[in-house]
Design a protein around this motif. Structure first.
Motif, PDB file in Angstrom:
ATOM      1  N   UNK A  52       0.833  -1.206   0.000  1.00  0.00           N
ATOM      2  CA  UNK A  52       0.000   0.000   0.000  1.00  0.00           C
ATOM      3  C   UNK A  52       0.867   1.255   0.000  1.00  0.00           C
ATOM      4  N   UNK A  53       1.992   1.204   0.694  1.00  0.00           N
ATOM      5  CA  UNK A  53       2.895   2.366   0.724  1.00  0.00           C
ATOM      6  C   UNK A  53       3.572   2.572  -0.629  1.00  0.00           C
ATOM      7  N   UNK A  54       3.948   1.489  -1.311  1.00  0.00           N
ATOM      8  CA  UNK A  54       4.547   1.624  -2.636  1.00  0.00           C
ATOM      9  C   UNK A  54       3.541   2.252  -3.598  1.00  0.00           C
ATOM     10  N   UNK A  55       2.307   1.802  -3.534  1.00  0.00           N
ATOM     11  CA  UNK A  55       1.273   2.368  -4.410  1.00  0.00           C
ATOM     12  C   UNK A  55       1.041   3.839  -4.078  1.00  0.00           C
ATOM     13  N   UNK A  56       1.050   4.154  -2.801  1.00  0.00           N
ATOM     14  CA  UNK A  56       0.846   5.534  -2.362  1.00  0.00           C
ATOM     15  C   UNK A  56       2.000   6.421  -2.815  1.00  0.00           C
ATOM     16  N   UNK A  57       3.215   5.915  -2.718  1.00  0.00           N
ATOM     17  CA  UNK A  57       4.415   6.691  -3.034  1.00  0.00           C
ATOM     18  C   UNK A  57       4.838   6.583  -4.504  1.00  0.00           C
ATOM     19  N   UNK A  58       4.094   5.856  -5.316  1.00  0.00           N
ATOM     20  CA  UNK A  58       4.469   5.658  -6.719  1.00  0.00           C
ATOM     21  C   UNK A  58       4.772   6.969  -7.448  1.00  0.00           C
ATOM     22  N   UNK A  71      18.812   6.156  -4.583  1.00  0.00           N
ATOM     23  CA  UNK A  71      18.823   5.350  -5.806  1.00  0.00           C
ATOM     24  C   UNK A  71      19.401   3.961  -5.570  1.00  0.00           C
ATOM     25  N   UNK A  72      20.453   3.874  -4.770  1.00  0.00           N
ATOM     26  CA  UNK A  72      21.098   2.577  -4.535  1.00  0.00           C
ATOM     27  C   UNK A  72      20.177   1.582  -3.823  1.00  0.00           C
ATOM     28  N   UNK A  73      19.133   2.066  -3.164  1.00  0.00           N
ATOM     29  CA  UNK A  73      18.177   1.181  -2.504  1.00  0.00           C
ATOM     30  C   UNK A  73      16.975   0.882  -3.397  1.00  0.00           C
ATOM     31  N   UNK A  74      16.603   1.847  -4.205  1.00  0.00           N
ATOM     32  CA  UNK A  74      15.390   1.713  -5.002  1.00  0.00           C
ATOM     33  C   UNK A  74      15.648   1.042  -6.348  1.00  0.00           C
ATOM     34  N   UNK A  75      16.792   1.284  -6.926  1.00  0.00           N
ATOM     35  CA  UNK A  75      17.089   0.728  -8.243  1.00  0.00           C
ATOM     36  C   UNK A  75      17.836  -0.594  -8.106  1.00  0.00           C
ATOM     37  N   UNK A  76      17.188  -1.588  -7.517  1.00  0.00           N
ATOM     38  CA  UNK A  76      17.781  -2.910  -7.335  1.00  0.00           C
ATOM     39  C   UNK A  76      16.825  -3.967  -7.874  1.00  0.00           C
ATOM     40  N   UNK A  77      17.349  -5.148  -8.188  1.00  0.00           N
ATOM     41  CA  UNK A  77      16.456  -6.220  -8.640  1.00  0.00           C
ATOM     42  C   UNK A  77      15.362  -6.552  -7.614  1.00  0.00           C
ATOM     43  N   UNK A  78      15.719  -6.562  -6.333  1.00  0.00           N
ATOM     44  CA  UNK A  78      14.713  -6.868  -5.300  1.00  0.00           C
ATOM     45  C   UNK A  78      13.633  -5.791  -5.232  1.00  0.00           C
ATOM     46  N   UNK A  79      14.005  -4.533  -5.408  1.00  0.00           N
ATOM     47  CA  UNK A  79      13.001  -3.461  -5.406  1.00  0.00           C
ATOM     48  C   UNK A  79      12.042  -3.629  -6.568  1.00  0.00           C
ATOM     49  N   UNK A  80      12.590  -3.987  -7.711  1.00  0.00           N
ATOM     50  CA  UNK A  80      11.742  -4.217  -8.888  1.00  0.00           C
ATOM     51  C   UNK A  80      10.806  -5.402  -8.645  1.00  0.00           C
ATOM     52  N   UNK A  81      11.334  -6.435  -7.989  1.00  0.00           N
ATOM     53  CA  UNK A  81      10.527  -7.619  -7.689  1.00  0.00           C
ATOM     54  C   UNK A  81       9.404  -7.274  -6.707  1.00  0.00           C
ATOM     55  N   UNK A  82       9.721  -6.488  -5.693  1.00  0.00           N
ATOM     56  CA  UNK A  82       8.717  -6.074  -4.707  1.00  0.00           C
ATOM     57  C   UNK A  82       7.635  -5.246  -5.390  1.00  0.00           C
ATOM     58  N   UNK A  84       6.776  -5.286  -8.507  1.00  0.00           N
ATOM     59  CA  UNK A  84       6.020  -6.175  -9.376  1.00  0.00           C
ATOM     60  C   UNK A  84       5.035  -7.022  -8.572  1.00  0.00           C
ATOM     61  N   UNK A  85       5.507  -7.569  -7.451  1.00  0.00           N
ATOM     62  CA  UNK A  85       4.651  -8.379  -6.584  1.00  0.00           C
ATOM     63  C   UNK A  85       3.469  -7.558  -6.073  1.00  0.00           C
ATOM     64  N   UNK A  86       3.705  -6.290  -5.812  1.00  0.00           N
ATOM     65  CA  UNK A  86       2.649  -5.409  -5.301  1.00  0.00           C
ATOM     66  C   UNK A  86       1.747  -4.879  -6.418  1.00  0.00           C
ATOM     67  N   UNK A  87       2.088  -5.184  -7.662  1.00  0.00           N
ATOM     68  CA  UNK A  87       1.262  -4.718  -8.778  1.00  0.00           C
ATOM     69  C   UNK A  87       1.486  -3.265  -9.113  1.00  0.00           C
ATOM     70  N   UNK A  88       2.658  -2.762  -8.766  1.00  0.00           N
ATOM     71  CA  UNK A  88       3.001  -1.373  -9.044  1.00  0.00           C
ATOM     72  C   UNK A  88       4.102  -1.348 -10.100  1.00  0.00           C
ATOM     73  N   UNK A  89       3.853  -0.742 -11.255  1.00  0.00           N
ATOM     74  CA  UNK A  89       4.898  -0.718 -12.271  1.00  0.00           C
ATOM     75  C   UNK A  89       6.110   0.080 -11.804  1.00  0.00           C
ATOM     76  N   UNK A  90       7.288  -0.449 -12.104  1.00  0.00           N
ATOM     77  CA  UNK A  90       8.509   0.278 -11.749  1.00  0.00           C
ATOM     78  C   UNK A  90       8.625   1.473 -12.690  1.00  0.00           C
ATOM     79  N   UNK A  91       8.967   2.634 -12.166  1.00  0.00           N
ATOM     80  CA  UNK A  91       8.955   3.846 -13.004  1.00  0.00           C
ATOM     81  C   UNK A  91      10.065   3.840 -14.056  1.00  0.00           C
ATOM     82  N   UNK A  92       9.744   4.466 -15.160  1.00  0.00           N
ATOM     83  CA  UNK A  92      10.736   4.749 -16.202  1.00  0.00           C
ATOM     84  C   UNK A  92      10.905   6.243 -16.212  1.00  0.00           C
ATOM     85  N   UNK A  93      11.977   6.691 -15.637  1.00  0.00           N
ATOM     86  CA  UNK A  93      12.182   8.135 -15.467  1.00  0.00           C
ATOM     87  C   UNK A  93      13.068   8.703 -16.556  1.00  0.00           C
TER      88      UNK A  93
END
Length: 93
Positions: A52-58, A71-82, A84-93
């Motif tokens: 819910x927080x990822x969706x809120x902060x998207x 960036x070093x925490x957010x731009x990781x494979x695990x962040x992308x997986x989380x 994706x699991x939450x149904x929130x598309x990873x941003x393309x900035x």
């Protein structure tokens, strides 16, 4: 008389919709994602709170990705997986 009543109703509806849009504004705060730390740093699945927080902060994720400290925490494979699991598309900035 009917036309002015309808116009007044339309104005009220527009104002209510505008107010609803304003109330959905997000305050960008990376600390809001603290419930996701364990899912990002390990293989554990994200909690409902995390999702819910990822969706809120998207809307803020691109801002976080532009910050070298975050960036070093957010731009990781695990962040992308989380995300994706939450149904929130990873941003393309």
């Amino acid at each position: 008389m009917k036309a002015s009543y309808m116009a007044s109703c339309a104005v009220v509806v527009i104002l209510l919709l505008a107010e609803a849009e304003v109330s959905r504004a997000v305050t960008c705060s990376p600390t809001q994602l603290s419930s996701c730390v364990s899912a990002i740093t390990s293989s554990s699945p994200p909690s409902q709170l995390c999702c819910s927080k990822i969706k809120e902060q998207q809307p803020c994720l691109c801002q976080y990705l532009k910050n070298p400290s975050l960036k070093k925490f957010i731009n990781t494979p695990n962040s992308r997986k989380v995300a994706s699991t939450c149904g929130t598309p990873f941003p393309r900035c």
